[in-house]
Design an enzyme around this catalytic site. Structure first.
Site: not given
Ligand code: ARG
Length: 389
Positions: A13, A92, A121, A173
């Protein structure tokens, strides 16, 4: 050309975003945050430049992540929906904060991220952007661009001369940092499907973990873990060490259906050996040293704090106010917790503290008993008084 500062990971991405933005009239400065995800950062830097970035910043944020984010969340006992230790969510605001700093230094016009419109995110990045740099434009290409599938993105990347390392065989992912790992997509999208063993990287299968229990002692000072088995560790190496010991024993696998902020339920698998050990140990020490009312109240505050982190509200007044509360609540959580790690289980088997509120002479049913049982008669009487007819 306008200048945009992008949070860059080197994945499909964010690599496509750079030429895509160029096409829209933006010159990209890529910011790579090393939060302990591993990999070759020199390669990632090169990839950003090859994709068309005019400049790259690679920042080592591991120490800050652990000392200023993860340890605060630990003190707060923050577990989202009772299970998720928020490893990804905590990274983040940290990355976004540094992105803003660089954007201001570079006199950029815009900030960009590679998050989708379906996840949490995007909110974590954009809330931080808006709070710290309200004057800057925010661009989220993945929400608006023309590519409908990963395949279309891969074709675009190839056309732009960007190397692609996503394959059909690895459809997951994954988000990794020094604290933990999150895995979603692929077969995991069916909540009935058991996670295949090959998705895990930080933890050994409990089935293959040692047949003998590993005992460890963790020393806390006011809620901060300081030593393992009597040896002092700095926060980053302490987390590393616990991930290693816990991982070997299959500790810290979490399979959960969680409620995203945007209203979607998602199935996520987490690996977080160190977090599991630390949360288990610290909350046990709390039960030894905290009075009943503080313990009960703290549970509510913990839940709120976890929601603030999950929902991208790290840089808000309430989060700061709660930190003051947790600091105050932790003045007595100094002591040692002894844990037994065995095939995926992390059990506290002993705890001690100079601030212990446990009084053996009151609890005992043996000879040392000093509790005056006569006092209980009046207590029982008054306890039921409000309900008596
Ligand atoms: N669900 C988690 C959160 O919102 C992780 C998000 C990223 N997960 C991933 N497998 N890329 O903090």
């Amino acid at each position: 050309m306008k200048k945009v500062v992008l949070a860059y990971s080197g994945g499909l991405d964010t690599s496509c975003i750079i030429p895509w933005l160029k096409n829209k009239g933006y010159n990209t400065i890529a910011v790579i945050g090393n939060v302990g995800q591993g990999g070759d950062f020199k390669k990632v830097e090169k990839k950003a430049l090859k994709s068309g970035a005019s400049k790259v910043y690679c920042l080592d944020l591991q120490k800050e992540l652990i000392e200023d984010y993860i340890l605060l969340a630990l003190k707060a006992g923050a577990l989202y929906e009772g299970k998720y230790n928020l490893a990804c969510a905590l990274s983040r605001p940290l990355i976004a904060k540094h992105q803003v700093k660089i954007a201001k230094k570079e006199k950029a016009d815009a900030l960009a991220h590679g998050c989708t419109g379906k996840g949490n995110d995007q909110v974590r990045f954009e809330t931080t952007f808006r709070l710290m740099a309200p004057e800057m434009e925010i661009i989220a290409p993945v929400r608006t661009w023309e590519f409908k599938t990963r395949e279309e993105e891969m074709d675009y990347a190839k056309k732009m001369g960007i190397s692609v390392n996503v394959t059909k065989k690895n459809p997951y992912s994954i988000d990794t940092n020094a604290y933990g790992r999150a895995i979603e997509c692929g077969v995991l999208e069916n909540p009935w499907t058991e996670p295949p063993e090959n998705i895990y990287a930080m933890t050994q299968s409990p089935l293959k973990a040692p047949n003998k229990a590993t005992y460890i002692e963790i020393t806390f000072d006011k809620g901060i873990p300081k030593k393992i088995n009597g040896t002092p560790y700095k926060p980053v190496s302490l987390i590393k060490k616990l991930n290693e010991i816990g991982g070997k024993n299959g500790i810290g696998r979490v399979d959960m259906i969680e409620n995203r902020l945007v209203g979607i339920k998602s199935r996520e698998i987490y690996e977080n050996p160190a977090g599991t050990i630390l949360h288990t140990a610290l909350s046990d020490l709390e039960s030894l040293v905290l009075d009943r009312e503080t313990m009960r109240y703290k549970t509510q505050a913990s839940q709120k704090y976890a929601e603030l982190i999950y929902n991208g509200l790290w840089f808000t007044p309430l989060k700061e106010q709660l930190d003051s509360y947790f600091n105050k609540a932790h003045v007595f959580t100094t002591g040692v917790v002894r844990l037994k790690l065995y095939k995926g289980n992390c059990t506290v088997v002993g705890r001690k503290s100079k601030h212990s509120r446990y009084k053996e002479e009151l609890a005992t049913y043996g000879e040392k008993d000093t509790f005056d049982q006569k006092l209980a008669e009046g207590f029982n009487h008054l306890w039921s008084l409000p309900f008596s007819k």
